[in-house]
Design a protein around this motif. Sequence first.
Motif, PDB file in Angstrom:
ATOM      1  N   GLU A   1     -20.919  -6.004  12.393  1.00 18.34           N
ATOM      2  CA  GLU A   1     -22.580  -6.722  11.466  1.00 18.34           C
ATOM      3  C   GLU A   1     -21.386  -5.360   9.793  1.00 18.34           C
ATOM      4  O   GLU A   1     -22.422  -5.612   9.010  1.00 18.34           O
ATOM      5  N   TYR A   2     -20.566  -4.461  10.373  1.00 17.72           N
ATOM      6  CA  TYR A   2     -20.107  -3.851   8.591  1.00 17.72           C
ATOM      7  C   TYR A   2     -19.015  -4.080   8.165  1.00 17.72           C
ATOM      8  O   TYR A   2     -18.433  -4.399   8.884  1.00 17.72           O
ATOM      9  N   ARG A   3     -18.812  -3.468   6.909  1.00 18.03           N
ATOM     10  CA  ARG A   3     -17.711  -4.318   6.752  1.00 18.03           C
ATOM     11  C   ARG A   3     -16.849  -2.914   6.084  1.00 18.03           C
ATOM     12  O   ARG A   3     -17.298  -1.787   5.038  1.00 18.03           O
ATOM     13  N   TYR A   4     -15.795  -2.682   5.973  1.00 13.38           N
ATOM     14  CA  TYR A   4     -14.857  -1.455   5.457  1.00 13.38           C
ATOM     15  C   TYR A   4     -14.698  -2.092   4.429  1.00 13.38           C
ATOM     16  O   TYR A   4     -13.458  -2.921   3.424  1.00 13.38           O
ATOM     17  N   ILE A   5     -14.918  -1.207   3.053  1.00 12.52           N
ATOM     18  CA  ILE A   5     -15.042  -2.051   1.432  1.00 12.52           C
ATOM     19  C   ILE A   5     -13.260  -0.364   0.735  1.00 12.52           C
ATOM     20  O   ILE A   5     -13.362   0.694   1.066  1.00 12.52           O
ATOM     21  N   VAL A   6     -12.396  -1.174   0.503  1.00 11.07           N
ATOM     22  CA  VAL A   6     -11.746  -0.721  -0.531  1.00 11.07           C
ATOM     23  C   VAL A   6     -12.006  -0.437  -2.126  1.00 11.07           C
ATOM     24  O   VAL A   6     -11.432  -1.805  -2.132  1.00 11.07           O
ATOM     25  N   GLU A   7     -12.317  -0.029  -2.464  1.00 15.69           N
ATOM     26  CA  GLU A   7     -11.955  -0.105  -3.975  1.00 15.69           C
ATOM     27  C   GLU A   7     -11.161   0.503  -5.334  1.00 15.69           C
ATOM     28  O   GLU A   7     -10.479   1.533  -4.956  1.00 15.69           O
ATOM     29  N   ALA A   8     -10.545   0.051  -5.725  1.00  9.44           N
ATOM     30  CA  ALA A   8      -8.860   0.499  -6.440  1.00  9.44           C
ATOM     31  C   ALA A   8      -9.075  -0.201  -7.856  1.00  9.44           C
ATOM     32  O   ALA A   8      -9.406  -1.121  -8.784  1.00  9.44           O
TER      33      ALA A   8
ATOM     34  N   LEU B   1       1.193  -1.156  -0.177  1.00  4.77           N
ATOM     35  CA  LEU B   1      -0.358   0.100   0.158  1.00  4.77           C
ATOM     36  C   LEU B   1       0.578   1.372  -0.242  1.00  4.77           C
ATOM     37  O   LEU B   1       1.706   1.349   0.208  1.00  4.77           O
ATOM     38  N   LEU B   2       0.531   2.625  -0.919  1.00  3.81           N
ATOM     39  CA  LEU B   2       1.305   3.222  -1.365  1.00  3.81           C
ATOM     40  C   LEU B   2       0.582   4.645  -0.716  1.00  3.81           C
ATOM     41  O   LEU B   2      -0.835   4.502  -1.435  1.00  3.81           O
ATOM     42  N   GLN B   3       0.812   5.493   0.406  1.00  6.95           N
ATOM     43  CA  GLN B   3       0.050   6.603   0.353  1.00  6.95           C
ATOM     44  C   GLN B   3       0.277   7.922  -0.172  1.00  6.95           C
ATOM     45  O   GLN B   3       1.858   8.118   0.369  1.00  6.95           O
ATOM     46  N   HIS B   4      -0.025   9.279  -0.415  1.00  6.97           N
ATOM     47  CA  HIS B   4       0.417  10.410  -0.413  1.00  6.97           C
ATOM     48  C   HIS B   4       1.197  10.514   0.916  1.00  6.97           C
ATOM     49  O   HIS B   4       0.946  10.797   1.793  1.00  6.97           O
ATOM     50  N   ASN B   5       3.070  11.619   0.034  1.00  2.92           N
ATOM     51  CA  ASN B   5       3.086  12.070   1.436  1.00  2.92           C
ATOM     52  C   ASN B   5       2.936  13.919   1.004  1.00  2.92           C
ATOM     53  O   ASN B   5       2.618  14.242  -0.074  1.00  2.92           O
TER      54      ASN B   5
ATOM     55  N   LEU C   1      -9.613  -4.256  -7.992  1.00  2.18           N
ATOM     56  CA  LEU C   1      -9.926  -4.829  -6.954  1.00  2.18           C
ATOM     57  C   LEU C   1     -10.127  -4.070  -5.855  1.00  2.18           C
ATOM     58  O   LEU C   1     -10.649  -3.102  -5.179  1.00  2.18           O
ATOM     59  N   THR C   2     -11.079  -5.437  -5.068  1.00  4.07           N
ATOM     60  CA  THR C   2     -11.511  -4.945  -4.134  1.00  4.07           C
ATOM     61  C   THR C   2     -10.960  -5.134  -2.313  1.00  4.07           C
ATOM     62  O   THR C   2     -10.716  -6.480  -2.217  1.00  4.07           O
ATOM     63  N   LEU C   3     -10.761  -4.055  -1.585  1.00  6.49           N
ATOM     64  CA  LEU C   3     -10.411  -5.075   0.215  1.00  6.49           C
ATOM     65  C   LEU C   3     -11.266  -4.392   1.341  1.00  6.49           C
ATOM     66  O   LEU C   3     -12.073  -3.614   0.386  1.00  6.49           O
ATOM     67  N   ILE C   4     -10.998  -6.073   1.327  1.00  2.00           N
ATOM     68  CA  ILE C   4     -12.774  -5.834   2.305  1.00  2.00           C
ATOM     69  C   ILE C   4     -12.061  -6.011   4.022  1.00  2.00           C
ATOM     70  O   ILE C   4     -11.302  -7.557   4.180  1.00  2.00           O
ATOM     71  N   THR C   5     -12.697  -5.654   5.001  1.00  2.00           N
ATOM     72  CA  THR C   5     -12.742  -5.773   6.350  1.00  2.00           C
ATOM     73  C   THR C   5     -13.705  -5.173   7.146  1.00  2.00           C
ATOM     74  O   THR C   5     -14.743  -4.829   6.388  1.00  2.00           O
ATOM     75  N   CYS C   6     -13.603  -6.115   8.756  1.00  2.00           N
ATOM     76  CA  CYS C   6     -14.679  -5.924   8.930  1.00  2.00           C
ATOM     77  C   CYS C   6     -14.456  -4.209  10.094  1.00  2.00           C
ATOM     78  O   CYS C   6     -13.192  -3.527   9.983  1.00  2.00           O
ATOM     79  N   TYR C   7     -15.576  -3.657  10.299  1.00  2.15           N
ATOM     80  CA  TYR C   7     -15.662  -2.569  10.891  1.00  2.15           C
ATOM     81  C   TYR C   7     -16.861  -1.719  11.661  1.00  2.15           C
ATOM     82  O   TYR C   7     -17.770  -2.685  12.139  1.00  2.15           O
TER      83      TYR C   7
ATOM     84  N   MET D   1      -5.715  -3.821   9.484  1.00  2.00           N
ATOM     85  CA  MET D   1      -5.738  -1.948  10.111  1.00  2.00           C
ATOM     86  C   MET D   1      -5.778  -1.180   9.406  1.00  2.00           C
ATOM     87  O   MET D   1      -6.251  -0.067   9.603  1.00  2.00           O
ATOM     88  N   ARG D   2      -4.211  -1.445   8.469  1.00  2.00           N
ATOM     89  CA  ARG D   2      -4.309   0.166   7.987  1.00  2.00           C
ATOM     90  C   ARG D   2      -4.625   0.511   7.177  1.00  2.00           C
ATOM     91  O   ARG D   2      -4.441   1.715   6.256  1.00  2.00           O
ATOM     92  N   LEU D   3      -6.239  -0.439   6.958  1.00  2.96           N
ATOM     93  CA  LEU D   3      -7.209   0.503   5.581  1.00  2.96           C
ATOM     94  C   LEU D   3      -7.206   1.753   6.262  1.00  2.96           C
ATOM     95  O   LEU D   3      -7.973   2.401   4.651  1.00  2.96           O
ATOM     96  N   GLN D   4      -7.464   1.437   7.340  1.00  4.10           N
ATOM     97  CA  GLN D   4      -8.346   2.990   8.047  1.00  4.10           C
ATOM     98  C   GLN D   4      -7.333   4.380   7.418  1.00  4.10           C
ATOM     99  O   GLN D   4      -8.248   5.325   7.797  1.00  4.10           O
ATOM    100  N   TYR D   5      -6.333   4.056   6.592  1.00  2.09           N
ATOM    101  CA  TYR D   5      -5.590   5.410   6.975  1.00  2.09           C
ATOM    102  C   TYR D   5      -4.725   5.499   5.114  1.00  2.09           C
ATOM    103  O   TYR D   5      -4.546   6.567   5.217  1.00  2.09           O
ATOM    104  N   VAL D   6      -5.910   4.772   4.553  1.00  3.90           N
ATOM    105  CA  VAL D   6      -5.626   5.031   2.790  1.00  3.90           C
ATOM    106  C   VAL D   6      -7.234   6.308   2.641  1.00  3.90           C
ATOM    107  O   VAL D   6      -7.790   6.008   2.937  1.00  3.90           O
TER     108      VAL D   6
END
Length: 203
Positions: free
Chosen positions: A192-199, A72-76, A176-182, A129-134
Motif C-alpha cells: 500500500e505504501y511507496r518509498y520516495i527519493v527526491e533529488a 548512487l553515491l553515499q557519503h563515507n 529526479l524522483t525514485l519510487i519503490t514499494c515499502y 533495495m539499496r534505496l533504504q540506505y540513502v
Amino acid sequence: MKPSLHAKIHLWIMALIILVGLGLIAQGGYMQAKAHFAQFLIERAFEQTLVDNQPHKPWSWADTHPVAKMRLLQHNAQGGQQPLGQDLYVLAGASGRNLAFGPSLMLAGAGVGEQGNMIIAGHRDSHFMRLQYVNVGDMIELYSATGQLQVYQITATQVVHETATEVLDQTESSKLTLITCYPFDQLAGNAEYRYIVEATPLV
C-alpha cells in the motif's frame, strides 16, 4: 530384517522432500544466473547506444531499451562519496516485465535530460533495495544515452500511500524522483505504501 511399510513410506517422503528442495535450489540458481546475464545484455546494449546514438534492444524480443546508467553515491566516513552497489541501467517504460530486469523510466514523466519531473521506478526486493540506505545529501549520477552526465543531490525521502499520486506530477523545474514499494522487509505483493527519493540537479 526388512524395513516395515511405515519406514519405507517415511524414507520415500524424505527422498521426495530432498528432491523438491534440490529443485528449488536449482531453480533459484537459474533465476539468479538469468538475471545476471540480462544485466550483461542491457549493459552491452547501452554501450552500443553510446557509440552510434541509436536505441538498442538488449535481446531481440525485448520491447524496451536502456536509456540511462545510474550510480548512487553515499557519503563515507572520510567525507567523500562511494558507490552504493553496482551501476544500474534504466530501461524505457515502467511495465511489470521491464521492472523485472531493472529500474525503469516512467514515460509519463520527463525523459532523460528533459526539464520536469523524471520518474524512475524499481522493485524493492532487487534493484531498488539499496534505496533504504540513502540519505539526504547523497548524490545520484545519471548518464544519458548520449554520454552526458547529470549529477543530482538527494533533497528528501518520504513514505507515502499509493494513492498519493501527486509525487508523479510534472514540475516546471527539473527533478529526479525514485519510487519503490515499502516497507523493504515486507515482500508480499500489493504493498500500500511507496518509498520516495527526491533529488535535484546540481548545476
